[in-house]
Write a protein that holds these residues in place. Structure first.
Motif, mmCIF file in Angstrom:
data_model
loop_
_atom_site.group_PDB
_atom_site.id
_atom_site.type_symbol
_atom_site.label_atom_id
_atom_site.label_comp_id
_atom_site.label_asym_id
_atom_site.label_seq_id
_atom_site.Cartn_x
_atom_site.Cartn_y
_atom_site.Cartn_z
ATOM 1 N N THR A 1 -5.051 -3.051 14.840
ATOM 2 C CA THR A 1 -4.784 -4.492 14.823
ATOM 3 C C THR A 1 -6.065 -5.296 14.983
ATOM 4 O OG1 THR A 1 -4.357 -4.472 17.195
ATOM 5 C CG2 THR A 1 -2.451 -4.234 15.737
ATOM 6 N N ASN A 2 -6.006 -6.517 14.493
ATOM 7 C CA ASN A 2 -7.123 -7.448 14.614
ATOM 8 C C ASN A 2 -6.534 -8.832 14.877
ATOM 9 O OD1 ASN A 2 -9.847 -8.405 14.416
ATOM 10 N ND2 ASN A 2 -9.366 -9.172 12.374
ATOM 11 N N TYR A 3 -7.092 -9.548 15.829
ATOM 12 C CA TYR A 3 -6.566 -10.858 16.201
ATOM 13 C C TYR A 3 -7.673 -11.910 16.215
ATOM 14 C CZ TYR A 3 -2.477 -8.361 18.046
ATOM 15 O OH TYR A 3 -1.362 -7.582 18.180
ATOM 16 N N ALA A 4 -7.296 -13.119 15.891
ATOM 17 C CA ALA A 4 -8.198 -14.238 16.104
ATOM 18 C C ALA A 4 -8.379 -14.420 17.612
ATOM 19 C CB ALA A 4 -7.614 -15.508 15.497
ATOM 20 N N ASP A 5 -9.584 -14.835 18.004
ATOM 21 C CA ASP A 5 -9.845 -15.012 19.431
ATOM 22 C C ASP A 5 -8.858 -15.985 20.072
ATOM 23 O OD1 ASP A 5 -13.494 -14.807 19.172
ATOM 24 O OD2 ASP A 5 -11.956 -13.253 19.339
ATOM 25 N N SER A 6 -8.443 -16.968 19.301
ATOM 26 C CA SER A 6 -7.583 -18.020 19.845
ATOM 27 C C SER A 6 -6.181 -17.543 20.198
ATOM 28 C CB SER A 6 -7.486 -19.183 18.854
ATOM 29 O OG SER A 6 -6.942 -18.741 17.618
ATOM 30 N N VAL A 7 -5.786 -16.369 19.699
ATOM 31 C CA VAL A 7 -4.428 -15.884 19.955
ATOM 32 C C VAL A 7 -4.401 -14.582 20.743
ATOM 33 C CG1 VAL A 7 -3.650 -17.008 17.838
ATOM 34 C CG2 VAL A 7 -4.127 -14.542 17.831
ATOM 35 N N LYS A 8 -5.558 -14.012 21.009
ATOM 36 C CA LYS A 8 -5.606 -12.748 21.749
ATOM 37 C C LYS A 8 -4.928 -12.907 23.109
ATOM 38 C CE LYS A 8 -9.739 -10.646 19.734
ATOM 39 N NZ LYS A 8 -11.171 -10.301 19.937
ATOM 40 N N GLY A 9 -4.102 -11.928 23.419
ATOM 41 C CA GLY A 9 -3.382 -11.964 24.685
ATOM 42 C C GLY A 9 -2.088 -12.748 24.639
ATOM 43 N N ARG A 10 -1.871 -13.508 23.569
ATOM 44 C CA ARG A 10 -0.645 -14.302 23.441
ATOM 45 C C ARG A 10 0.235 -13.825 22.282
ATOM 46 N NH1 ARG A 10 -0.889 -19.541 22.126
ATOM 47 N NH2 ARG A 10 -2.856 -19.376 20.953
ATOM 48 N N PHE A 11 -0.393 -13.366 21.200
ATOM 49 C CA PHE A 11 0.345 -12.927 20.015
ATOM 50 C C PHE A 11 0.245 -11.408 19.897
ATOM 51 C CE2 PHE A 11 -0.138 -17.022 17.247
ATOM 52 C CZ PHE A 11 0.307 -17.782 18.318
ATOM 53 N N THR A 12 1.314 -10.790 19.402
ATOM 54 C CA THR A 12 1.325 -9.349 19.169
ATOM 55 C C THR A 12 1.931 -9.068 17.804
ATOM 56 O OG1 THR A 12 1.603 -8.915 21.540
ATOM 57 C CG2 THR A 12 2.082 -7.112 20.016
ATOM 58 N N ILE A 13 1.168 -8.398 16.960
ATOM 59 C CA ILE A 13 1.659 -8.021 15.631
ATOM 60 C C ILE A 13 2.103 -6.560 15.669
ATOM 61 C CG2 ILE A 13 -0.635 -7.366 14.777
ATOM 62 C CD1 ILE A 13 0.233 -8.533 12.033
ATOM 63 N N SER A 14 3.203 -6.259 15.000
ATOM 64 C CA SER A 14 3.750 -4.900 15.006
ATOM 65 C C SER A 14 4.293 -4.550 13.636
ATOM 66 C CB SER A 14 4.894 -4.797 16.014
ATOM 67 O OG SER A 14 4.497 -5.164 17.308
ATOM 68 N N LYS A 15 4.245 -3.262 13.329
ATOM 69 C CA LYS A 15 4.906 -2.779 12.115
ATOM 70 C C LYS A 15 6.398 -2.675 12.390
ATOM 71 C CE LYS A 15 2.521 1.011 11.645
ATOM 72 N NZ LYS A 15 2.086 2.301 11.023
ATOM 73 N N GLY A 16 7.181 -3.006 11.389
ATOM 74 C CA GLY A 16 8.616 -2.849 11.530
ATOM 75 C C GLY A 16 9.048 -1.429 11.236
ATOM 76 N N ASN A 17 10.277 -1.118 11.559
ATOM 77 C CA ASN A 17 10.809 0.211 11.262
ATOM 78 C C ASN A 17 11.055 0.402 9.774
ATOM 79 O OD1 ASN A 17 10.849 1.074 13.963
ATOM 80 N ND2 ASN A 17 12.833 0.063 14.310
ATOM 81 N N ALA A 18 11.424 -0.661 9.107
ATOM 82 C CA ALA A 18 11.637 -0.584 7.664
ATOM 83 C C ALA A 18 10.299 -0.619 6.942
ATOM 84 C CB ALA A 18 12.520 -1.733 7.198
ATOM 85 N N LYS A 19 10.273 -0.042 5.766
ATOM 86 C CA LYS A 19 9.054 -0.001 4.971
ATOM 87 C C LYS A 19 8.550 -1.399 4.655
ATOM 88 C CE LYS A 19 7.584 1.542 0.375
ATOM 89 N NZ LYS A 19 8.050 2.167 -0.885
ATOM 90 N N ASN A 20 7.237 -1.572 4.783
ATOM 91 C CA ASN A 20 6.580 -2.820 4.394
ATOM 92 C C ASN A 20 7.143 -4.042 5.105
ATOM 93 O OD1 ASN A 20 4.831 -1.421 2.769
ATOM 94 N ND2 ASN A 20 5.974 -1.808 0.874
#
Length: 121
Positions: free
Chosen positions: A57-76
């Motif tokens: 993962t890669n985050y903008a500094d402004s959102v680090k610690g507040r936003f979390t990106i995750s892959k879903g269980n379904a493809k894509n």
């Protein structure tokens, strides 16, 4: 034809939370990278967060610690949980996906139509 559909945007008060979802359809291939970008009125589109097929993962500094990106269980599919939202997070959020094209025709770069996130103070 690859299409990206976003959902989950809306209006929330400062300090609140929202979760965005994105699903890419129309490809037999799995994504190499998916992510979220945002554009506020009068501003350039900026990276918010990305995730690779391997889970990096890669985050903008402004959102680090507040936003979390995750892959879903379904493809894509990916989601992004946004917590402790601030008024400066107000923007249109766009999903992006890099997915291989068929027949070895290189990497496709695809965008969703955008979903509005409004944070009121």
């Amino acid at each position: 034809q690859v299409q990206l559909v976003e959902s989950g945007g809306g209006s929330v008060q400062a300090g609140g939370s929202l979760t965005l979802f994105c699903a890419a359809s129309g490809s037999t291939w799995s994504f190499t990278s998916m992510g979220w970008y945002r554009q506020a009125p009068g501003e350039k589109r900026e990276l918010v967060a990305t995730i690779t097929s391997g889970g990096s993962t890669n985050y903008a500094d402004s959102v680090k610690g507040r936003f979390t990106i995750s892959k879903g269980n379904a493809k894509n599919t990916v989601s992004m949980e946004m917590n402790s939202l601030k008024s400066e997070d107000t923007a249109i959020y766009y999903c992006n996906a890099e997915i291989p094209r068929d027949w070895g025709m290189g990497m496709g770069d695809y965008w969703g139509q955008g979903t509005q996130v409004t944070v009121s103070s």
